[in-house]
Motif scaffolding. Sequence first.
Motif, mmCIF file in Angstrom:
data_model
loop_
_atom_site.group_PDB
_atom_site.id
_atom_site.type_symbol
_atom_site.label_atom_id
_atom_site.label_comp_id
_atom_site.label_asym_id
_atom_site.label_seq_id
_atom_site.Cartn_x
_atom_site.Cartn_y
_atom_site.Cartn_z
ATOM 1 N N VAL A 165 0.712 -1.026 -0.380
ATOM 2 C CA VAL A 165 -0.037 0.164 -0.083
ATOM 3 C C VAL A 165 1.102 1.149 0.166
ATOM 4 C CG1 VAL A 165 -1.971 1.148 0.993
ATOM 5 C CG2 VAL A 165 -2.167 -1.325 0.861
ATOM 6 N N ALA A 166 1.038 1.410 -0.865
ATOM 7 C CA ALA A 166 1.850 3.080 -1.030
ATOM 8 C C ALA A 166 0.616 4.274 -1.743
ATOM 9 C CB ALA A 166 2.743 3.434 -2.448
ATOM 10 N N PRO A 167 -0.082 5.035 -1.017
ATOM 11 C CA PRO A 167 -1.055 5.732 -1.369
ATOM 12 C C PRO A 167 -0.292 6.839 -2.292
ATOM 13 C CG PRO A 167 -0.996 5.295 1.035
ATOM 14 C CD PRO A 167 -0.315 4.468 0.662
ATOM 15 N N TYR A 168 -0.312 7.509 -3.066
ATOM 16 C CA TYR A 168 -0.045 8.960 -3.784
ATOM 17 C C TYR A 168 1.440 8.539 -4.296
ATOM 18 C CZ TYR A 168 -1.258 13.250 -5.281
ATOM 19 O OH TYR A 168 -1.385 14.602 -6.471
ATOM 20 N N VAL A 169 2.015 7.265 -4.603
ATOM 21 C CA VAL A 169 3.125 6.779 -4.563
ATOM 22 C C VAL A 169 2.578 5.455 -6.237
ATOM 23 C CG1 VAL A 169 5.585 6.374 -4.483
ATOM 24 C CG2 VAL A 169 4.164 7.483 -2.895
ATOM 25 N N GLU A 170 1.438 5.624 -6.488
ATOM 26 C CA GLU A 170 1.194 4.583 -7.552
ATOM 27 C C GLU A 170 1.576 4.369 -8.686
ATOM 28 O OE1 GLU A 170 -2.183 4.972 -4.190
ATOM 29 O OE2 GLU A 170 -1.259 6.217 -5.394
ATOM 30 N N ASP A 171 2.174 5.628 -9.543
ATOM 31 C CA ASP A 171 2.775 5.735 -9.939
ATOM 32 C C ASP A 171 3.644 5.197 -10.711
ATOM 33 O OD1 ASP A 171 4.513 7.067 -12.203
ATOM 34 O OD2 ASP A 171 2.296 8.224 -12.554
ATOM 35 N N ALA A 172 4.345 5.058 -9.181
ATOM 36 C CA ALA A 172 5.566 4.550 -9.370
ATOM 37 C C ALA A 172 5.565 3.099 -9.485
ATOM 38 C CB ALA A 172 6.155 4.566 -7.938
ATOM 39 N N LEU A 173 4.759 2.299 -8.525
ATOM 40 C CA LEU A 173 3.977 1.077 -8.791
ATOM 41 C C LEU A 173 3.708 0.457 -10.786
ATOM 42 C CD1 LEU A 173 2.511 0.788 -5.335
ATOM 43 C CD2 LEU A 173 4.821 0.472 -5.569
ATOM 44 N N VAL A 174 2.696 1.358 -10.869
ATOM 45 C CA VAL A 174 2.881 0.686 -12.025
ATOM 46 C C VAL A 174 3.622 0.827 -13.252
ATOM 47 C CG1 VAL A 174 0.889 1.156 -13.980
ATOM 48 C CG2 VAL A 174 -0.164 1.491 -11.625
ATOM 49 N N THR A 175 4.031 1.926 -12.896
ATOM 50 C CA THR A 175 6.204 1.924 -13.831
ATOM 51 C C THR A 175 6.344 0.695 -13.446
ATOM 52 O OG1 THR A 175 4.814 4.434 -13.602
ATOM 53 C CG2 THR A 175 7.324 3.064 -14.206
ATOM 54 N N LEU A 176 6.707 0.146 -12.659
ATOM 55 C CA LEU A 176 7.290 -1.373 -12.150
ATOM 56 C C LEU A 176 6.660 -2.416 -12.550
ATOM 57 C CD1 LEU A 176 9.072 -0.308 -8.537
ATOM 58 C CD2 LEU A 176 10.055 0.008 -11.167
ATOM 59 N N GLY A 177 4.959 -2.381 -12.600
ATOM 60 C CA GLY A 177 4.594 -3.745 -13.337
ATOM 61 C C GLY A 177 3.456 -3.821 -11.993
ATOM 62 N N VAL A 178 3.822 -3.439 -10.624
ATOM 63 C CA VAL A 178 3.152 -3.646 -9.907
ATOM 64 C C VAL A 178 2.290 -3.260 -9.297
ATOM 65 C CG1 VAL A 178 3.624 -3.306 -7.483
ATOM 66 C CG2 VAL A 178 5.843 -3.824 -8.395
ATOM 67 N N LYS A 179 0.916 -4.145 -8.559
ATOM 68 C CA LYS A 179 -0.057 -3.514 -8.587
ATOM 69 C C LYS A 179 -0.614 -3.051 -7.105
ATOM 70 C CE LYS A 179 -5.128 -4.808 -10.084
ATOM 71 N NZ LYS A 179 -6.094 -5.891 -10.231
ATOM 72 N N PRO A 180 -0.617 -2.279 -6.616
ATOM 73 C CA PRO A 180 -0.841 -1.612 -5.201
ATOM 74 C C PRO A 180 -2.244 -2.651 -4.597
ATOM 75 C CG PRO A 180 -1.800 -0.497 -6.497
ATOM 76 C CD PRO A 180 -0.871 -1.263 -7.256
ATOM 77 N N THR A 181 -2.291 -2.939 -3.084
ATOM 78 C CA THR A 181 -3.512 -3.606 -2.397
ATOM 79 C C THR A 181 -4.211 -2.826 -2.281
ATOM 80 O OG1 THR A 181 -1.805 -4.946 -2.006
ATOM 81 C CG2 THR A 181 -4.115 -4.525 -0.613
ATOM 82 N N MET A 182 -4.343 -1.658 -2.074
ATOM 83 C CA MET A 182 -5.267 -0.436 -2.407
ATOM 84 C C MET A 182 -4.828 1.187 -3.038
ATOM 85 S SD MET A 182 -6.736 -0.288 2.030
ATOM 86 C CE MET A 182 -8.141 0.423 1.267
ATOM 87 N N GLN A 183 -5.793 1.846 -3.450
ATOM 88 C CA GLN A 183 -5.256 2.561 -3.986
ATOM 89 C C GLN A 183 -5.425 4.243 -3.087
ATOM 90 O OE1 GLN A 183 -7.259 4.682 -7.451
ATOM 91 N NE2 GLN A 183 -8.241 2.636 -7.518
ATOM 92 N N TRP A 184 -4.243 5.514 -3.531
ATOM 93 C CA TRP A 184 -5.310 6.621 -2.871
ATOM 94 C C TRP A 184 -6.055 7.164 -3.222
ATOM 95 C CZ3 TRP A 184 -5.841 11.485 -4.858
ATOM 96 C CH2 TRP A 184 -6.226 12.792 -4.035
ATOM 97 N N SER A 185 -7.440 7.475 -2.260
ATOM 98 C CA SER A 185 -8.667 8.714 -2.576
ATOM 99 C C SER A 185 -8.374 9.280 -1.480
ATOM 100 C CB SER A 185 -9.268 7.453 -3.138
ATOM 101 O OG SER A 185 -9.886 7.316 -1.403
ATOM 102 N N LEU A 186 -9.127 10.656 -2.301
ATOM 103 C CA LEU A 186 -10.115 11.925 -1.706
ATOM 104 C C LEU A 186 -11.204 11.977 -1.669
ATOM 105 C CD1 LEU A 186 -8.274 13.819 0.434
ATOM 106 C CD2 LEU A 186 -8.624 15.327 -1.047
ATOM 107 N N GLY A 187 -12.029 11.425 -0.912
ATOM 108 C CA GLY A 187 -13.365 11.009 -1.300
ATOM 109 C C GLY A 187 -13.114 10.157 -2.299
ATOM 110 N N PRO A 188 -14.237 10.761 -3.144
ATOM 111 C CA PRO A 188 -14.659 10.389 -4.666
ATOM 112 C C PRO A 188 -13.340 10.921 -5.977
ATOM 113 C CG PRO A 188 -15.802 12.967 -4.232
ATOM 114 C CD PRO A 188 -15.113 12.756 -3.517
#
Length: 329
Positions: free
Chosen positions: A74-97
């Motif tokens: 779980v790397a909220p607001y660092v998902e760009d890096a995870l996706v770039t590395l081919g890694v799917k996070p377990t949760m993703q950042w949100s601010l309400g909707p």
Amino acid sequence: MIRPSKLCLNALMICSLVVALAACGSAGDKSGDASSSPSPSAGQSAAGQPSAAPRSLKDALGQVSVPAAPQRIVAPYVEDALVTLGVKPTMQWSLGPLVQDYLQPYLPDVPKLDFANGVNMEALLNANPDLIVLYTKQLAADGAIDGFKKIAPTYTFDDATVDWKGTLRVLGDILNKKDAAEKAIQDYDRKVSEAKQRLEPVVKGRTFAVIRIKPKEVLLMDGTYYSGPVLYGDLGLQPHKMVRELSWELNKPISQEVLPQLDADYIFYMVQGEAVRPKANEWLADPIWKSVPAVKQGHVYEVDANYWMASGALANGKKIDDVLKHLVK
């Protein structure tokens, strides 16, 4: 995506942690004190086989023990890096909707970790991560780091958005994806080089500025975060003198009265959400705005705040695509 307010997130998180830690306390602290090299005393895996020892790494807060091969990140607001590395996070950042829309093609079914009222620690606990990554040490301030560590080993960046390449390399190391990180950086650098060649005949001797229309103010964007490093650093575009003199280190509000001084050759603007669209339309219809040289010359372009206010190989690549789309005919 709109950059989360560090002070607001920090204050909200403290309130959230007070309530959540009672439920989280039984989870135990999964972090250890192992060094970076495996030892014969490594624990046993679920299958009964010896598992690799955790590694001790240095983060923004000091030494931290991370799993040798984390799987549920779980790397909220660092998902760009995870996706770039081919890694799917377990949760993703949100601010309400609100989510990072530009990443949704890669994260269509990933549950949200809502920061609207302080991070949802109960949801984070239920996600059962084996590694948490905090994009800024502000999220760990005032003892908040203890709440995260009760759930999983936690790696904290000083500010992961400032140096996206450094962030990618760190995560590539932690996640055993060093080669993927280097390839992504090389691909991005190649994209920058090609874009600069195409832009050179158009931008030579020209000046640029970026503004952001918010609910209560209009900001002249800086040169150090998000769009600034890409435009003025990577692409070598020349910032207008007002950017240099007024907002280089931090974006600053500008009023309509000073707009006539913003005589940049090209202006990019973004609207912070559709709820702000009426204000934006009012601003853009004002005679003062229409008197700005770039407006009169048709050199003003709307861009998407969702990724112009984000950082990473994917977000920055999309910014470059926008610049080329608007400037190179």
